[in-house]
Write a protein that holds these residues in place. Structure first.
Motif, PDB file in Angstrom:
ATOM      1  N   GLU A 111      15.501 -21.545  20.286  1.00 13.28           N
ATOM      2  CA  GLU A 111      15.181 -22.681  21.156  1.00 13.28           C
ATOM      3  C   GLU A 111      16.247 -22.904  22.226  1.00 13.28           C
ATOM      4  OE1 GLU A 111      13.898 -27.412  20.766  1.00 13.28           O
ATOM      5  OE2 GLU A 111      14.613 -26.302  19.006  1.00 13.28           O
ATOM      6  N   GLY A 112      17.504 -22.653  21.875  1.00 11.70           N
ATOM      7  CA  GLY A 112      18.583 -22.864  22.844  1.00 11.70           C
ATOM      8  C   GLY A 112      18.399 -21.996  24.089  1.00 11.70           C
ATOM      9  N   TYR A 113      18.041 -20.725  23.882  1.00 11.83           N
ATOM     10  CA  TYR A 113      17.807 -19.832  25.018  1.00 11.83           C
ATOM     11  C   TYR A 113      16.575 -20.279  25.812  1.00 11.83           C
ATOM     12  CZ  TYR A 113      21.292 -16.383  23.486  1.00 11.83           C
ATOM     13  OH  TYR A 113      22.457 -15.758  23.146  1.00 11.83           O
ATOM     14  N   LEU A 154      17.477 -23.241  27.989  1.00 11.74           N
ATOM     15  CA  LEU A 154      18.342 -22.826  29.101  1.00 11.74           C
ATOM     16  C   LEU A 154      17.520 -22.158  30.200  1.00 11.74           C
ATOM     17  CD1 LEU A 154      21.084 -22.325  30.433  1.00 11.74           C
ATOM     18  CD2 LEU A 154      21.295 -20.247  29.054  1.00 11.74           C
ATOM     19  N   ILE A 155      16.626 -21.243  29.799  1.00  7.48           N
ATOM     20  CA  ILE A 155      15.819 -20.508  30.785  1.00  7.48           C
ATOM     21  C   ILE A 155      14.863 -21.452  31.509  1.00  7.48           C
ATOM     22  CG2 ILE A 155      14.046 -18.715  31.051  1.00  7.48           C
ATOM     23  CD1 ILE A 155      15.430 -17.299  28.615  1.00  7.48           C
ATOM     24  N   GLU A 156      14.257 -22.347  30.764  1.00  7.59           N
ATOM     25  CA  GLU A 156      13.324 -23.290  31.393  1.00  7.59           C
ATOM     26  C   GLU A 156      14.043 -24.264  32.321  1.00  7.59           C
ATOM     27  OE1 GLU A 156      11.458 -24.799  27.901  1.00  7.59           O
ATOM     28  OE2 GLU A 156       9.822 -23.340  27.947  1.00  7.59           O
ATOM     29  N   LEU A 188      19.773 -11.683  24.032  1.00  4.79           N
ATOM     30  CA  LEU A 188      18.462 -12.052  24.570  1.00  4.79           C
ATOM     31  C   LEU A 188      17.577 -10.802  24.708  1.00  4.79           C
ATOM     32  CD1 LEU A 188      16.769 -14.414  25.640  1.00  4.79           C
ATOM     33  CD2 LEU A 188      17.649 -13.897  27.938  1.00  4.79           C
ATOM     34  N   ALA A 189      18.171  -9.709  25.199  1.00  9.42           N
ATOM     35  CA  ALA A 189      17.422  -8.450  25.319  1.00  9.42           C
ATOM     36  C   ALA A 189      17.009  -7.940  23.941  1.00  9.42           C
ATOM     37  CB  ALA A 189      18.263  -7.408  26.042  1.00  9.42           C
TER      38      ALA A 189
END
Length: 411
Positions: free
Chosen positions: A398-400, A403-405, A386-387
């Motif tokens: 989109e998966g990340y 997850l974050i949302e 992610l970083a």
């Protein structure tokens, strides 16, 4: 002129009346005044002469082997130190010196090294320049200013990059758990959290490059740049960081004659000698008495300005580093870890809502936000990945995003 002679017996003085004296003249003076025969003397301007363990080692010191060389040609003048090794025994005048007999018989190697540990100023830092990301530096000092009015100490670890030329760029500051008072700063480090920080730094292509701390307004009235406790903490972290360009930064509130105040940054490296003394255990850490904070106490005598002492002015240990600033790649608008108010998922939702108009990667381009997310992601794969998207400012999968949302929505 007076020449100081340092041998295994301590520091002594020889007077030379001839300003055009040669090595031979100095040796004659040593024989007549210190009672060491000329043929037994080995002289050098190199202090390592006194660490030689064998005759073979001694023969390597040849800078004063030519008897006809004038002392001035060797940059030896009034007050200079010349090192003397000799075989045999002699009677040393006065109560301040104790003859040691043949080399090494009555003096341990530790004693000898202690006598020869000279402390001098280091002229040049290994760090060419340190540049602070404006957002990161401002978020750090602003909190101390607005929340504590610089009445208590605060610190952080600086992360960024180091160029081949030795330039350090600081792009985010991680503030570990800590307890600050007016005079002291206690780190309550969390190894698990620091692993998350390192994983984020890895993905961002950054590394730990230094330590920053604030001095309090009461310290501004004292005549030192860094106190002994600050020097000890700084050198311990520099030794741990094991980076030759490691930087220690100090932020303080300075009040001018008109009553105006401004935050001022300074940057230093602890000298190579300071790091060596720390690693070899020379610093006295448990002082039984209060000493002047501008001095650091050693466990054994060192040589400063030609004098044996246990108390060293802290300025000898600091090498000034030039400062600049830049606009870093990360924002610092997300709430910072380990402050008075815990960081919650509500902060994540508010942050994402405020930045709705920006591309998703921009919305999460904040180290402190990434540190919160790291608590819910796989440390070895997801966190650096992610970083990494943040580093290159590319589309976040989109998966990340989902997850974050969903984490933000659950607040």
């Amino acid at each position: 002129m007076m020449i100081r002679i340092r041998s295994r017996d301590g520091l002594e003085r020889v007077s030379i009346n001839n300003p055009r004296a040669t090595v031979a003249g100095l040796k004659s003076g040593i024989e007549s005044q210190l009672r060491v025969p000329v043929q037994a003397q080995i002289l050098s301007t190199n202090q390592n002469l006194l660490l030689a363990k064998s005759q073979t080692d001694l023969t390597r010191f040849t800078d004063m082997i030519d008897q006809n060389t004038r002392l001035a040609a060797l940059n030896i003048g009034h007050g200079s130190i010349v090192y003397l090794a000799y075989e045999g025994e002699r009677t040393v005048a006065g109560p301040a010196f104790h003859p040691s007999g043949s080399f090494g018989k009555k003096m341990t190697m530790d004693d000898l090294i202690a006598k020869q540990m000279g402390i001098t100023h280091q002229e040049n830092p290994h760090c060419e320049l340190v540049s602070f990301g404006r957002d990161a530096a401002n978020a750090f000092q602003q909190y101390v200013n607005e929340s504590f009015a610089f009445a208590v100490k605060r610190c952080g670890f600086m992360y960024g990059t180091v160029s081949e030329e030795g330039k350090v760029e600081v792009d985010f500051i991680y503030e570990p758990p800590q307890q600050g008072t007016e005079e002291n700063l206690i780190l309550l480090r969390d190894p698990d959290e620091e692993k998350m920080v390192e994983a984020i730094a890895l993905g961002l292509g950054m590394r730990k490059v230094g330590f920053i701390f604030t001095q309090t307004v009461s310290q501004d009235k004292k005549d030192y740049t860094m106190s002994n406790s600050e020097v000890l903490q700084a050198v311990e972290l520099q030794a741990e960081g094991d980076l030759k360009e490691w930087v220690t930064a100090v932020a303080k509130l300075e009040v001018d004659e008109d009553g105006g105040a401004a935050v001022h940054f300074e940057a230093f490296q602890m000298s190579d000698m300071c790091v060596r003394l720390f690693k070899e255990g020379w610093f006295e850490r448990d002082l039984q008495e209060e000493i002047d904070p501008k001095l650091s106490r050693m466990k054994k005598d060192v040589v400063v300005g030609g004098k044996d002492t246990k108390d060293v002015d802290n300025d000898f240990f600091m090498v000034v580093v030039k400062i600049a600033d830049h606009q870093g790649p990360l924002s610092s608008s997300f709430p910072v870890e380990n402050r008075n108010t815990p960081v919650t998922m509500r902060a994540l939702k508010n942050h994402l809502d405020r930045a709705k108009s920006l591309p998703f990667v921009k919305r999460i381009s904040d180290f402190h936000l990434l540190l919160l997310l790291a608590r819910f992601l796989d440390l070895n794969s997801d966190v650096p990945a992610l970083a990494g998207y943040v580093q290159v400012q590319t589309i976040v999968p989109e998966g990340y995003q989902l997850l974050i949302e969903s984490l933000a929505a659950a607040s």
